[in-house]
Each structure stands twice: as C-alpha cells, then as structure tokens.
Design an enzyme around this catalytic site. Structure first.
Site, PDB file in Angstrom:
ATOM      1  CG  PHE A 274      -1.835  -1.231   1.249  1.00 46.24           C
ATOM      2  CD1 PHE A 274      -2.760  -1.492   0.246  1.00 46.24           C
ATOM      3  CD2 PHE A 274      -1.700  -2.151   2.281  1.00 46.24           C
ATOM      4  CE1 PHE A 274      -3.544  -2.629   0.277  1.00 46.24           C
ATOM      5  CE2 PHE A 274      -2.486  -3.299   2.312  1.00 46.24           C
ATOM      6  CZ  PHE A 274      -3.415  -3.541   1.317  1.00 46.24           C
ATOM      7  CD  GLU A 278       7.067   4.423  -3.746  1.00 45.49           C
ATOM      8  OE1 GLU A 278       5.833   4.455  -3.571  1.00 45.49           O
ATOM      9  OE2 GLU A 278       7.685   5.249  -4.432  1.00 45.49           O
ATOM     10  NE  ARG A 356       1.158  10.451  -8.106  1.00 44.35           N
ATOM     11  CZ  ARG A 356       0.794  10.050  -9.327  1.00 44.35           C
ATOM     12  NH1 ARG A 356      -0.480  10.093  -9.687  1.00 44.35           N
ATOM     13  NH2 ARG A 356       1.681   9.612 -10.176  1.00 44.35           N
ATOM     14  CB  ALA A 558       3.098   5.624  -9.821  1.00 42.24           C
ATOM     15  CD  GLU A 780      -1.139   4.990  -6.441  1.00 37.81           C
ATOM     16  OE1 GLU A 780      -0.795   5.055  -7.635  1.00 37.81           O
ATOM     17  OE2 GLU A 780      -0.598   5.648  -5.553  1.00 37.81           O
TER      18      GLU A 780
HETATM   19  N1  MTE Z   1      -3.619  -3.953  -3.496  1.00 36.59           N
HETATM   20  C1  MTE Z   1      -3.279  -4.839  -2.548  1.00 36.59           C
HETATM   21  N2  MTE Z   1      -4.053  -5.912  -2.371  1.00 36.59           N
HETATM   22  N3  MTE Z   1      -2.193  -4.665  -1.762  1.00 36.59           N
HETATM   23  C2  MTE Z   1      -1.383  -3.561  -1.896  1.00 36.59           C
HETATM   24  O1  MTE Z   1      -0.394  -3.430  -1.180  1.00 36.59           O
HETATM   25  N4  MTE Z   1      -0.996  -1.444  -3.088  1.00 36.59           N
HETATM   26  C3  MTE Z   1      -1.629  -0.359  -3.836  1.00 36.59           C
HETATM   27  C4  MTE Z   1      -2.357  -0.907  -5.056  1.00 36.59           C
HETATM   28  N5  MTE Z   1      -3.198  -2.003  -4.675  1.00 36.59           N
HETATM   29  C5  MTE Z   1      -1.730  -2.594  -2.893  1.00 36.59           C
HETATM   30  C6  MTE Z   1      -2.860  -2.857  -3.697  1.00 36.59           C
HETATM   31  C7  MTE Z   1      -0.702   0.664  -4.287  1.00 36.59           C
HETATM   32  S1  MTE Z   1      -0.270   1.880  -3.227  1.00 36.59           S
HETATM   33  C8  MTE Z   1      -0.233   0.700  -5.565  1.00 36.59           C
HETATM   34  S2  MTE Z   1       0.751   1.967  -6.116  1.00 36.59           S
HETATM   35  C9  MTE Z   1      -0.534  -0.356  -6.527  1.00 36.59           C
HETATM   36  O2  MTE Z   1      -1.371  -1.362  -5.986  1.00 36.59           O
HETATM   37  C10 MTE Z   1       0.776  -0.972  -6.975  1.00 36.59           C
HETATM   38  O3  MTE Z   1       0.606  -2.034  -7.816  1.00 36.59           O
HETATM   39  P1  MTE Z   1       0.311  -1.879  -9.385  1.00 36.59           P
HETATM   40  O4  MTE Z   1       1.171  -0.782  -9.892  1.00 36.59           O
HETATM   41  O5  MTE Z   1       0.681  -3.202  -9.916  1.00 36.59           O
HETATM   42  O6  MTE Z   1      -1.141  -1.567  -9.487  1.00 36.59           O
HETATM   43  N1  HPA Z   2       3.863   7.656  -7.256  1.00 34.42           N
HETATM   44  C1  HPA Z   2       4.263   6.679  -6.440  1.00 34.42           C
HETATM   45  N2  HPA Z   2       5.489   6.529  -6.029  1.00 34.42           N
HETATM   46  C2  HPA Z   2       6.387   7.412  -6.445  1.00 34.42           C
HETATM   47  C3  HPA Z   2       6.040   8.462  -7.292  1.00 34.42           C
HETATM   48  C4  HPA Z   2       4.706   8.599  -7.719  1.00 34.42           C
HETATM   49  O1  HPA Z   2       4.324   9.513  -8.472  1.00 34.42           O
HETATM   50  N3  HPA Z   2       7.145   9.182  -7.521  1.00 34.42           N
HETATM   51  C5  HPA Z   2       8.124   8.583  -6.826  1.00 34.42           C
HETATM   52  N4  HPA Z   2       7.680   7.510  -6.171  1.00 34.42           N
HETATM   53 MO1  MOS Z   3       1.593   3.230  -4.270  1.00 28.13          MO
HETATM   54  S1  MOS Z   3       1.351   4.712  -2.873  1.00 28.13           S
HETATM   55  O1  MOS Z   3       2.262   4.382  -5.451  1.00 28.13           O
HETATM   56  O2  MOS Z   3       2.933   2.413  -3.639  1.00 28.13           O
END
Ligand code: MTE
Ligand code: HPA
Ligand code: MOS
Length: 854
Positions: A274, A278, A356, A558, A780
């Site tokens: 979530f 990061e 952002r 992102a 997100e």
């Molecule tokens: N969904 C689950 N089940 N668990 C997670 O930790 N992280 C969220 C989202 N959905 C998350 C989630 C966040 S903050 C992001 S940025 C995206 O998943 C990252 O994965 P993606 O870029 O593959 O969508």
């Molecule tokens: N989103 C999520 N993570 C990031 C970003 C962003 O725009 N820039 C740097 N880390």
């Molecule tokens: Mo999601 S807050 O960009 O890891």
C-alpha cells in the site's frame, strides 16, 4: 545463490537468527532524548527492537557458514556494537564492557556508517545518523546498538541492559506548530494557471477557509520484514518485504560500502504494501545485511505490529488554506490554495507526494485560474511516506471540501456544483491546471452512468422523504468523481525491464521488475505472457522479483506496475516470437508442403499456427487448424537445435511524458484513470455512528487485463479510502508518542463496514491505447471514490438541526467527529451564519439543477 539453496534455506530458517536492533529512529531520539550512564556519560535514547532467532550457538566468524556448535549459555545473545567513523570509541567501550560483564559477546562493526537509508539523503544510517544528531545537540554517545541473538528472549535480555533515561526536548508535533516555527523541509513548490488574483477579485462570490485532515496507517498484514545471508564472495543475499528491491540494493550498498553487484535483493510477494513498503523496508534490510555480513550467519528481522506502527511512516496529514472565487450558480472561477503536508522527521518521498497533491488539486474539475503552493513541514513524528494515491487523495480532498463549501454557501446541492465544474468539452475546459489536455473525457461518461445506475434522482427524493419522517437517524446521498494521473511524476521512473526464459520442454519463466503485494500484478502479467506466447498458465511460471534478474527497477508504485512491467514482458515475448517464427515457419512449411511466411503465424493454444486471416486467404484449403499447427514445445526444441537463443530481455519506457519543475511545464501523465461513485449512508444522531447502505461505482479500467482482479482493486481501494476518511484516526500524546499503535486502538474497516450493497461496473468500451493490451492502471484511483462516503455523511449531517449553512466535518469523520458535527448543527440553530443557506436539498431543485442525463 549457491546450489541447494531452497533446502538449506528451509533448514536454516528454522534456526534462523533474529535481530534485535536498538537503533536511533531519529524522531524518537529527538523526542525521547538522552540516556544517562551511571558515570554520567549521556547516551542516546534507543528503541529496543526485538526479533526472534532460534539458532543454536554462535559460530566463530572464522568458521564456515552454517557450522554450529553447542554452547551452554545458548540463551545468551550476541550484541553487535556498530559505530561509524564518528570516533565515539570511549562510550562504545562502555557498552561493550557492560554487556560482556553480563555474558554477552560483542562485536564491533567497523563500516562506513555514513551511508544513507533514504533516497533523499537525509537519513544517515545507524552510526552516521547518531553522530550527526549528536553533533547537532552538542553531545557525545557511542552509536546505536544492534543486538543479534539466538532467541527473542536473549535479545530482550540484552536490550534490557541498556538503560534509558529521558530528557524531553521540545518536539514539533503538528503542522501548525511547524508553520509557527517555520520548520519546513524545503522551499514551497508553486503551480499557477492564469491570473489567479485577478480572477478571485473579479468573481461575484468568494469564500476563504482552512482544512486540516489526518493521515493513515498502512496496516499491511505482514509487517516490515527482511532476512539476509552472507555469500562466499563478500556478497550478501537479502530477501525483503519491499515494493522497491532496487532501492533496498542501493541502500544496503551505501550502508555497507559494498558495490551493488555484491548485493542481490529478492522480493517475494508481500503481505500488502500500500505504498508503505516503497521506502520503509530500507532500515530492516540494511540491518539484517549488516548483521549477516558481520556474523557470517543468516539473520532475520521483523518489526512486531506495535513497533511497525510506531516506527514507520504513514499517509501524510495535510493542512490547507484556501480562497475560492465562484459565480452565483456555482461555477468556480479561481482557486488559491496553500498546502502543507506533515513530512515527519525526514524527507523520504514527501516531495513527490506533495507534488502529486498539487497535480491533483483539480480532481475532475476545470479550475480556470489557480495559484497553488505545496510545502512539507518538518516535525518530530515518524517520517511520513507513500500511501495508495501518493498525495493525490490529499489534493483531491481539498477541492472536494472547497466544492462542498461553495455549494452550501450558495444553498445548492453539492452534486450540482460538482457537475457543473467537471471537465467538459474540448480544449481549455478539458485541460488541467498544469496544461495537459485530458483528451477523451471519461469523467463525464462515468459520472452520468453512475447517476443512472444508482438511480440517483429517484433516491434523492426517497431519501428526502425518509429524512422528513425520521428525527434520530438521517440518511445521506452523494456522488463524487475521480480523475487520477497515471505515470510517476519523476519521469525517469517510468521504465521497466523483463527477462523471459524458455526451456526445452516448452515451459517458461517470466521475470520482471515489479513486485507482488496482493494487487495481482503477477497474475496480470502472467496473462500478458500467456497471450503473447499463446501458452496456458500451466506452462508459465512467474518468478520472484530479484535484482539479479532485472536490474535498476523502479518501485512498484504509482499504479503503473502492470503498465510498465507488463509492457516489458510483452516486448520480451515479442522478441522470442520473432526468433522462433522462422523456425516454426519451416516446420509448418514441411507440414503444408508450401512456403510459409513468418507474418502468417500466430502463437496460440500452446502452439504456432497459420493465423485465421492467412487461412482464409488460402480459399478454405487449409481450414483444419490442428493440422496446420505445431506445438510450442516442438518449435522450442527445433530452436535449440538451430542454436536460436530462447532467453530474452524486454524493456519499456512510457513514451510522450516529461515534467520539469524548473519551468513547471510538461506532460506528466501518460493518461488518466477515471471513475465516479454514489454512496448512501445512514447516520445515528445520538451516537454519530454511520454505516454505508449502498455504493455504486462506475470505474474506468480500460480493456481490463483481469476483470476479477480489477474489481478486487476497486472494492478494496474503496474500502481502504473509507477507512482513511471515516474510521482510522492517528493520535499522539503530548510528548509525541503514537497512542494508536495497535489494532485495539486504530480502527481499520472490517468486513462489516463494507457497503451493505456494493455495485461495481467497469466502464464499458474503454480500451486504452496508452497501456499494455488496452488496459488501464487501477491500483490507486478507486481509493478516492470513497470521497462519496464522506460527502454522503455530510449530507446526512446537514439534515440535522436548522436547514442550510456550512456543514463542517472533520476528517476522518469518525463516530465522535460526526457526533460533534451534529451537536454543532443542532446547537447552532441560533448562531450559524446560515444566511446564504436554503436548507437541505429538495427533490425539485435536484431535478432542475442536475438536468437530464444525456
Ligand atoms: N492492493 C493490494 N491488495 N495490496 C497492496 O499493497 N498497493 C496499492 C495498489 N493495490 C496494494 C494494492 C498501491 S499503493 C499501488 S501503487 C498499486 O497497488 C501498486 O501495484 P500496481 O502498480 O501493480 O497496481
Ligand atoms: N507515485 C508513487 N510513487 C512514487 C512516485 C509517484 O508519483 N514518484 C516517486 N515515487
Ligand atoms: Mo503506491 S502509494 O504508489 O505504492
């Protein structure tokens, strides 16, 4: 990794080393201050972090790895005192002597110690950090402690020997305090469109206000964790619960002074990230790597829940001050807003997060003139970090608050004000405040479709009637839109790599740079590889993410994980197909007795065949598809014999985007993900408790890579957003200690809090030419659909007390907050400046203002 690793890993894991780290989390150090040695030497406050280790005895460093011997006092741990080059030997010796007296073995670790744990270079690691902090305070101390022991008990016992005395220093704990003391991380960012001052002055109506709202704990089920094992070449292997294995590699490299090629970081699937993984996995990973190298043993560490919640960063709370100019019928002319986020003690990702927020202050609304600033407060709480939405939700919440205040100032239904400010048309009115033309306008599509599916107008009437008949309990209804920019705003992060191997039996391994955290990335990318290679899932294995397979990766963040890594995998598969095609064409030519061009081929159903168009061109002579196909595995074997490479890398970088903060110009996002939600809630006026009766969502996921996963992301994101806005409240005491550091005091939504009726529609006919296989990012954006719940609660609250006027509502709108809001209203009947108010929304007005669905 050496051969036989998996079996050995299992074996070793059973007897793995734990780590107890007494490290000076700077925030706590500042707050908790100093420790007094009996001889009067001041030592730093330390946090005792204990983790299990169930290993037998401690091998001499000179012994081969894994060599174990029994030691009578196996309950004893080993204390490793780390100190950097800061020259605090005096006090270090005190620690060592004291611990040795109690039967602890100590190792002094000499390492550069000035590497940083954070990408922003303001988190000096371990000893370096301590040294810097101490010099800032004009005191001396020996550096932080890391305790590695054979058992949790041993670690705790060692930690207990460290006596801590507190000498409280005055901490900066709130954004307001930071503003008052001018405690900021850096100068403000600015973003402007048009002449905002003139537009504000020229608008017929205006209002100004402030809005402050809370952060959010990630509450991933798996807390921060890492383990490390030294290799036989001065190298180290680290398995980390991280969204960003390449950054773990970089941080370990800095902290240990090792080149990156000596460090392999693997990221098995996380129990949730979530955004909280990061950067926040850096410290545990650096600690285990250090301890593993120093001891020659595998070392494991995992924060327990309370520690995780206490130590790690959260979603940034924000404070906003704003002024808005608008017309008498609710059209916004100008918005001026100053945002201040609570960055905590270090910068971490706070800069791109406030960026952002600025990029999303429009949410889905056309704001003809803006003047925005964004600034990061420096406080002594944990360093706040990425959380689903990454500042976007905060920026958007501000404009939703503004819109509501505008609506109530005019006595208009909020949905009418929202609707008339949505991006619309083409050109200027469909262009963001940073100059991006949004292009096809799916905001409008989602908006109108959700109103229709939710039977919004009809329910508005019913709810108005229901509220008229009930005094204690009121219902509320609201609709809110979402527009969320997809791409890292730091342009160079928008790249990804893949490595795909085909083995001689026709099975495939897929590696890519993205991490799996429950969002279904591996499953989606498996789908991409299946389509590209025409293979069933059973023939393809998704590998653990590892820096020795795909280097220099960006965080999986992102929401761009599938866009970037999916495209990289697609490109790797395309390379493989290109290489295999001539071989397959030859095989097919033999079967058909005619020449076959590589462009006639199709990889499908576990084989390579002449594709249907080419078949049709033969005038029906070659209709028997089975006869004109060869098995994928057969082609693979022939490729091997023909000495054709069956391993390919793939790379992808998002085209057409760039952003420059120097000139505040560019096109930061490849595209937008849009949606809209209607929520209905019921609020109990005596207790403030609310529940969500029904939610309807229309959300744009493009041509979904996996509709099941996307629905899961929409529902999960929505409920997580509800948590942030309605129940999750972080509280600190006056000394800056987090009070809400466990599930008993911090309330995340339970399944019983999910909407009683929950209808999710994926926007139809929505293929997106900007991402792999027509899809759209989904991780997100749906979180922000939960604004509808906050606004529905506000709508219900508005039905208490005297009609009209502003309806202030804290965020999170917890039971207490809602109760207070209702109290205010019912009491205010006298005092509220309700002059402009015309009472709760009446059905006839809604009809008139919303107009007809096109
Ligand atoms: N969904 C689950 N089940 N668990 C997670 O930790 N992280 C969220 C989202 N959905 C998350 C989630 C966040 S903050 C992001 S940025 C995206 O998943 C990252 O994965 P993606 O870029 O593959 O969508
Ligand atoms: N989103 C999520 N993570 C990031 C970003 C962003 O725009 N820039 C740097 N880390
Ligand atoms: Mo999601 S807050 O960009 O890891």
């Amino acid at each position: 990794m050496t051969a036989g690793w998996p079996a050995r890993a299992r074996d070793l894991f059973l007897r793995i080393l734990g780590v107890m780290a007494v490290l000076s989390g700077a925030a706590y150090f500042l707050q908790d201050s100093l420790l007094h040695h009996p001889e009067g030497i001041e030592l730093p406050a330390a946090l005792a972090l204990a983790r299990e280790l169930r290993l037998a005895p401690w091998p001499d460093a000179a012994q081969p790895r894994g060599w174990l011997r029994s030691v009578p006092d196996a309950a004893r741990g080993t204390v490793i005192l780390f100190h950097g080059n800061g020259g605090h030997a005096l006090h270090r010796d005190w620690y060592a002597d004291m611990l040795q007296q109690h039967g602890y073995r100590t190792l002094l670790a000499e390492y550069p110690g000035y590497g940083h744990r954070g990408g922003s270079k303001d988190e000096a690691s371990l000893a370096g950090e301590a040294a810097e902090m101490i010099s800032a305070l004009g005191r001396a101390f020996p550096g932080p402690l890391l305790v590695v022991g054979e058992s949790l008990a041993a670690c705790r016992a060692a930690a207990a020997l460290v006596q801590v005395e507190y000498e409280p220093l005055a901490p900066v704990l709130t954004i307001r305090d930071a503003i008052a003391q001018e405690s900021f991380h850096n100068p403000p960012r600015r973003m402007t469109r048009g002449d905002c001052a003139a537009a504000l002055a020229g608008a017929s109506h205006g209002l100004a206000g402030e809005f402050e709202f809370g952060g959010q704990e990630h509450f991933y089920l798996e807390t921060q964790a890492a383990w490390a094992e030294p290799g036989d070449d001065g190298d180290v292997f680290i398995a980390s619960s991280t969204q960003h294995p390449s950054e773990i590699q970089a941080i370990v490299s800095e902290v240990l002074g090792l080149p990156r090629n000596k460090i392999v970081v693997q990221a098995p699937r996380m129990g949730g990230g979530f955004g909280g993984k990061e950067t926040q996995g850096n410290t545990p990973a650096a600690l285990v790597a250090l301890a593993a190298l120093k001891t020659g043993r595998p070392v494991r560490l995992q924060w327990d829940r309370d520690l995780d919640m206490t130590l790690t960063g959260k979603r940034h709370p924000f404070y906003a001050r704003f002024e808005v100019g608008f017309t008498g019928d609710g059209v916004i002319r100008a918005v001026q807003a100053d945002l201040v986020s609570d960055g905590g003690w270090s910068l971490d990702l706070s800069q791109p997060i406030i960026d952002r927020a600025l990029f999303h202050l429009d949410n889905a609304y056309y704001l003809p003139a803006v003047r925005l600033t964004g600034r990061i407060a420096k406080t002594n709480v944990a360093s706040n970090t990425a959380f689903r939405g990454f500042g976007g939700p905060q920026g958007m919440l501000v404009v939703e608050e503004i819109i509501d205040r505008v609506a109530r100032a005019l006595g208009m239904p909020p949905e009418a004000v929202r609707e008339r400010n949505l991006y619309h048309g083409t050109g200027e009115t469909n262009t963001t405040h940073y100059g991006t033309d949004i292009g096809d306008n799916r905001i409008q599509k989602a908006w109108w479709q959700v109103l229709k599916e939710a039977k919004f107008l009809e329910r508005r009437r019913k709810i108005a009637a229901w509220n008229g008949a009930h005094t204690r309990v009121k219902r509320g209804l609201a609709v809110t839109p979402v527009k969320f920019g997809i791409s890292f705003t730091l342009t160079h992060y928008n790249q990804a790599g893949a490595l795909v191997h085909v083995y001689q039996d026709g099975t495939v391994q897929v590696n890519h740079g993205g991490t799996e955290m429950g969002q279904g990335l591996h499953t989606k990318i498996l789908g991409v590889a299946m389509r590209e290679l025409g293979l069933p899932a059973s023939a393809i294995r998704m590998m653990h993410t590892s820096t020795d397979k795909v280097p220099n990766t960006s965080a999986t963040a992102a929401s761009a994980g599938a866009d970037l890594n999916g495209a990289a995998v697609r490109n790797a598969c395309a390379t493989l197909r290109e290489r295999m095609a001539p071989v397959a064409a030859k095989l097919l030519a033999e079967k058909l007795g005619r020449a076959v061009g590589a462009n006639e081929l199709e990889f499908a159903d576990g084989g390579v065949r002449i594709h249907s168009l080419a078949l049709a061109a033969t005038g029906g002579r070659e209709r028997q598809r089975v006869e004109v196909s060869v098995l994928f595995a057969e082609v693979v074997v022939q490729c091997y014999h023909a000495r054709v490479s069956l391993s390919a890398t793939g790379f992808y970088s998002t085209p057409g985007i760039h952003w420059d903060w120097k000139t505040v110009s560019g096109r930061p996002f490849a595209y937008y993900a849009c949606g809209a939600a209607v929520a209905e809630v019921e609020v109990d006026g005596y207790t403030g408790m609310s529940r969500v009766r029904r939610v309807d969502i229309v959300h744009d996921v493009g041509d979904s890579l996996n509709p099941g996963i996307d629905r899961g992301q929409i529902e999960g994101g929505f409920v997580q957003g509800m948590g942030w806005l309605t129940s999750e409240e972080l509280k600190w005491d006056a000394a800056g200690r987090l009070l809400t550091h466990s599930a008993s005091t911090y309330q995340i939504p339970a399944i019983s809090d999910a909407p009683m009726e929950f209808n999710v529609t994926l926007l139809p006919d929505a293929a997106n030419d900007k991402a792999v296989h027509g899809s759209k990012a989904v991780g997100e954006p749906p979180l922000m659909l939960a604004f509808s719940v906050r606004e529905a609660i506000r709508d219900a609250v508005a039905n208490f007390g005297k009609p009209g006027g502003q309806v202030p509502l804290a965020s999170p709108a917890t039971g207490e907050a809602v109760w207070r809001a209702i109290e205010e209203r019912t009491k205010v009947t006298t005092g509220l400046t309700a002059s402009a108010g015309r009472g709760p929304i009446k059905a006839a007005e809604v009809d008139k203002l919303l107009g007809e669905t096109p």
